[in-house]
Design a protein around this motif. Sequence first.
Motif, PDB file in Angstrom:
ATOM      1  N   HIS A   1     -11.676   7.575  -5.700  1.00  0.00           N
ATOM      2  CA  HIS A   1     -11.102   7.023  -7.068  1.00  0.00           C
ATOM      3  C   HIS A   1     -10.053   7.808  -7.681  1.00  0.00           C
ATOM      4  CE1 HIS A   1     -11.113   5.280 -11.146  1.00  0.00           C
ATOM      5  NE2 HIS A   1     -10.962   4.369 -10.475  1.00  0.00           N
ATOM      6  N   LEU A   2     -10.424   9.402  -7.732  1.00  0.00           N
ATOM      7  CA  LEU A   2      -9.315  10.240  -7.855  1.00  0.00           C
ATOM      8  C   LEU A   2      -8.182  10.351  -7.049  1.00  0.00           C
ATOM      9  CD1 LEU A   2      -9.626  11.752 -10.531  1.00  0.00           C
ATOM     10  CD2 LEU A   2     -10.966  13.620  -9.127  1.00  0.00           C
ATOM     11  N   ALA A   3      -8.560  10.320  -5.763  1.00  0.00           N
ATOM     12  CA  ALA A   3      -7.412  10.265  -4.689  1.00  0.00           C
ATOM     13  C   ALA A   3      -6.392   8.972  -4.988  1.00  0.00           C
ATOM     14  CB  ALA A   3      -7.871  10.539  -3.329  1.00  0.00           C
ATOM     15  N   ALA A   4      -7.221   7.819  -5.280  1.00  0.00           N
ATOM     16  CA  ALA A   4      -6.282   6.699  -5.316  1.00  0.00           C
ATOM     17  C   ALA A   4      -5.273   7.047  -6.414  1.00  0.00           C
ATOM     18  CB  ALA A   4      -7.068   5.493  -5.338  1.00  0.00           C
ATOM     19  N   GLN A   5      -5.943   7.524  -7.704  1.00  0.00           N
ATOM     20  CA  GLN A   5      -5.207   7.775  -8.927  1.00  0.00           C
ATOM     21  C   GLN A   5      -4.034   8.678  -8.645  1.00  0.00           C
ATOM     22  OE1 GLN A   5      -7.185   8.115 -12.795  1.00  0.00           O
ATOM     23  NE2 GLN A   5      -9.141   7.992 -11.478  1.00  0.00           N
ATOM     24  N   ILE A   6      -4.289   9.521  -7.950  1.00  0.00           N
ATOM     25  CA  ILE A   6      -3.234  10.778  -7.581  1.00  0.00           C
ATOM     26  C   ILE A   6      -2.178  10.227  -6.893  1.00  0.00           C
ATOM     27  CG2 ILE A   6      -2.624  13.297  -6.566  1.00  0.00           C
ATOM     28  CD1 ILE A   6      -5.566  13.736  -7.512  1.00  0.00           C
ATOM     29  N   GLY A   7      -2.554   9.309  -5.883  1.00  0.00           N
ATOM     30  CA  GLY A   7      -1.760   8.570  -5.045  1.00  0.00           C
ATOM     31  C   GLY A   7      -0.551   7.734  -5.914  1.00  0.00           C
ATOM     32  N   SER A   8      -1.353   7.127  -6.622  1.00  0.00           N
ATOM     33  CA  SER A   8      -0.584   6.144  -7.676  1.00  0.00           C
ATOM     34  C   SER A   8       0.246   6.822  -8.514  1.00  0.00           C
ATOM     35  CB  SER A   8      -1.555   5.225  -8.314  1.00  0.00           C
ATOM     36  OG  SER A   8      -2.156   4.377  -7.727  1.00  0.00           O
ATOM     37  N   ALA A   9      -0.141   7.910  -8.847  1.00  0.00           N
ATOM     38  CA  ALA A   9       0.783   8.791  -9.799  1.00  0.00           C
ATOM     39  C   ALA A   9       2.117   9.444  -9.028  1.00  0.00           C
ATOM     40  CB  ALA A   9       0.175   9.848 -10.462  1.00  0.00           C
TER      41      ALA A   9
ATOM     42  N   ILE B   1      -0.852  16.163   4.065  1.00  0.00           N
ATOM     43  CA  ILE B   1       0.364  15.606   4.516  1.00  0.00           C
ATOM     44  C   ILE B   1       1.227  15.002   3.461  1.00  0.00           C
ATOM     45  CG2 ILE B   1       1.035  13.831   6.212  1.00  0.00           C
ATOM     46  CD1 ILE B   1      -1.293  14.365   7.724  1.00  0.00           C
ATOM     47  N   GLU B   2       2.282  15.440   3.283  1.00  0.00           N
ATOM     48  CA  GLU B   2       2.906  14.848   2.015  1.00  0.00           C
ATOM     49  C   GLU B   2       3.772  13.364   2.372  1.00  0.00           C
ATOM     50  OE1 GLU B   2       3.338  16.189  -0.826  1.00  0.00           O
ATOM     51  OE2 GLU B   2       2.901  18.159  -0.487  1.00  0.00           O
ATOM     52  N   LEU B   3       3.636  12.745   1.449  1.00  0.00           N
ATOM     53  CA  LEU B   3       4.000  11.128   1.731  1.00  0.00           C
ATOM     54  C   LEU B   3       5.433  11.244   0.668  1.00  0.00           C
ATOM     55  CD1 LEU B   3       1.437   8.470   1.822  1.00  0.00           C
ATOM     56  CD2 LEU B   3       2.515   9.673   3.656  1.00  0.00           C
ATOM     57  N   GLU B   4       6.113  10.181   0.911  1.00  0.00           N
ATOM     58  CA  GLU B   4       7.299   9.848  -0.487  1.00  0.00           C
ATOM     59  C   GLU B   4       6.826   8.788  -1.114  1.00  0.00           C
ATOM     60  OE1 GLU B   4      10.678   9.689   1.974  1.00  0.00           O
ATOM     61  OE2 GLU B   4      10.575  11.566   2.859  1.00  0.00           O
ATOM     62  N   ALA B   5       7.413   8.613  -2.060  1.00  0.00           N
ATOM     63  CA  ALA B   5       7.266   7.537  -3.070  1.00  0.00           C
ATOM     64  C   ALA B   5       7.433   6.256  -2.123  1.00  0.00           C
ATOM     65  CB  ALA B   5       8.126   7.672  -4.122  1.00  0.00           C
ATOM     66  N   GLY B   6       6.757   5.290  -2.505  1.00  0.00           N
ATOM     67  CA  GLY B   6       6.686   3.811  -1.865  1.00  0.00           C
ATOM     68  C   GLY B   6       6.173   3.790  -0.524  1.00  0.00           C
ATOM     69  N   GLN B   7       5.562   5.011   0.099  1.00  0.00           N
ATOM     70  CA  GLN B   7       4.973   4.984   1.614  1.00  0.00           C
ATOM     71  C   GLN B   7       3.580   4.629   1.314  1.00  0.00           C
ATOM     72  OE1 GLN B   7       5.979   8.922   3.027  1.00  0.00           O
ATOM     73  NE2 GLN B   7       6.579   7.811   4.959  1.00  0.00           N
ATOM     74  N   ARG B   8       2.740   4.240   2.309  1.00  0.00           N
ATOM     75  CA  ARG B   8       1.591   3.444   2.051  1.00  0.00           C
ATOM     76  C   ARG B   8       0.493   4.547   2.230  1.00  0.00           C
ATOM     77  NH1 ARG B   8       5.037  -1.034   3.253  1.00  0.00           N
ATOM     78  NH2 ARG B   8       4.575  -2.606   1.943  1.00  0.00           N
ATOM     79  N   LEU B   9      -0.546   4.568   1.365  1.00  0.00           N
ATOM     80  CA  LEU B   9      -1.842   5.353   1.523  1.00  0.00           C
ATOM     81  C   LEU B   9      -2.796   4.610   1.269  1.00  0.00           C
ATOM     82  CD1 LEU B   9      -3.254   8.252   1.240  1.00  0.00           C
ATOM     83  CD2 LEU B   9      -3.010   7.984  -1.369  1.00  0.00           C
ATOM     84  N   LEU B  10      -3.749   4.466   2.278  1.00  0.00           N
ATOM     85  CA  LEU B  10      -5.013   4.036   2.585  1.00  0.00           C
ATOM     86  C   LEU B  10      -6.230   4.710   2.256  1.00  0.00           C
ATOM     87  CD1 LEU B  10      -6.538   1.131   3.014  1.00  0.00           C
ATOM     88  CD2 LEU B  10      -6.996   2.063   5.355  1.00  0.00           C
ATOM     89  N   VAL B  11      -7.057   4.394   0.943  1.00  0.00           N
ATOM     90  CA  VAL B  11      -8.225   5.287   0.908  1.00  0.00           C
ATOM     91  C   VAL B  11      -9.415   4.581   1.076  1.00  0.00           C
ATOM     92  CG1 VAL B  11      -9.432   6.468  -0.931  1.00  0.00           C
ATOM     93  CG2 VAL B  11      -6.975   6.278  -1.160  1.00  0.00           C
ATOM     94  N   ILE B  12     -10.117   5.218   2.256  1.00  0.00           N
ATOM     95  CA  ILE B  12     -11.613   4.516   2.337  1.00  0.00           C
ATOM     96  C   ILE B  12     -12.754   4.979   1.460  1.00  0.00           C
ATOM     97  CG2 ILE B  12     -13.010   4.005   4.215  1.00  0.00           C
ATOM     98  CD1 ILE B  12     -10.794   4.416   6.328  1.00  0.00           C
ATOM     99  N   GLY B  13     -13.401   4.256   0.694  1.00  0.00           N
ATOM    100  CA  GLY B  13     -14.169   4.771  -0.151  1.00  0.00           C
ATOM    101  C   GLY B  13     -13.523   4.885  -1.476  1.00  0.00           C
ATOM    102  N   ALA B  14     -12.757   4.422  -1.668  1.00  0.00           N
ATOM    103  CA  ALA B  14     -11.950   4.276  -3.103  1.00  0.00           C
ATOM    104  C   ALA B  14     -12.879   4.218  -4.274  1.00  0.00           C
ATOM    105  CB  ALA B  14     -10.867   3.345  -3.068  1.00  0.00           C
TER     106      ALA B  14
END
Length: 301
Positions: A156-164, A137-150
């Motif tokens: 940890h990789l999903a959080a980094q990709i989201g931050s990128a 599901i595509e998000l735009e910059a600035g939208q909020r992504l919550l990772v459970i099990g970060a």
Amino acid sequence: MSRQYVFTAYGGPQGEELRRRAVPEPGPGQITVQVQAAGVNPVDWKIREGLLGRHEPVPVPMGREVAGVVTALGPGVQGVGLGDEILGPVAHGEGGFADHAVLDVAALVPKPADMPFPVAAVLPVAGTAAYDLTHQIELEAGQRLLVIGAGGGVGHLAAQIGSAHQFQVLGVASPAKQSFVESAGATFIPAGPDAARAVRELVPAGVDLMVDLVGGQALRDMAAVVKDPRRIISAADPGTAEELGGEGRQASPGALQKVTDVVAHDLATPHIARTFPLARARDAVSEVESGHTTGKVVIEP
Ligand SMILES: NC(=O)c1ccc[n+]([C@@H]2O[C@H](COP(=O)([O-])OP(=O)(O)OC[C@H]3O[C@@H](n4cnc5c(N)ncnc54)[C@H](OP(=O)(O)O)[C@@H]3O)[C@@H](O)[C@H]2O)c1
């Protein structure tokens, strides 16, 4: 001769065993690699426990993902040469916790020259999962992504990709992992009964996407903080995600090349917490089976 780690009975770790065999020959469209590194994943012990069915006859080779050097080409193989460094999932019936493994050429990706083998080895399973979870599901910059099990391998990789992607990332993990989660560019949320309230205080309107690597009650407890339940995606527990209105991870074609490019461009870097020699594969699997690893565990034969 070559060594291969297998389980000889479905169930607990007592069935695991390091065996000797001839170096495997690749079939049509396949190659053999000398394994340099293999990622260890929860799926390895889940298969052994029979949680994904008991379809394969024992002994079942363990380990789903490797990086290595090509040592033999099967009939009809083109575009890959002896000595090439590659990464990919092992072929059906093969295992990555081994000196040599067979891979389908169609599924592999060239290893970037300056990418360490242990980093490359965790991309076929954990890397593609992190990539799909953050792109399904595509998000735009600035939208909020919550990772459970970060604090885990995928999270940890999903959080980094989201931050990128410049998403506002929030990561739920146990308190000892605060700085690790923050190193992925995420705002740390301590796991536990107050986690949902902590997210609500930070984001009263709710998060735009929830990516779950834990499942069960931890997922249920957080479900109300997502704006739209269709934006719950779980790799750990698709059944609960669907019950809540969300979905499981969908594996996308091309994800392995894409996440390899992401890592090659330093937009995300898998954290290798620990490496084990093949002779200690049992300890490596056991560490992941504990469910509390920080980043990834890798076997280097
Ligand atoms: N469907 C797919 O294609 C696919 C692909 C890859 C992985 N998966 C699944 O996704 C899940 C995660 O995989 P992984 O490789 O990231 O596993 P992992 O490395 O073992 O990480 C799991 C993380 O969950 C954390 N955790 C446990 N209970 C928690 C809670 N209540 N709240 C927050 N965090 C909690 C653990 O850290 P703490 O020490 O902080 O508790 C651990 O770091 C597994 O179930 C795996 O089978 C599915």
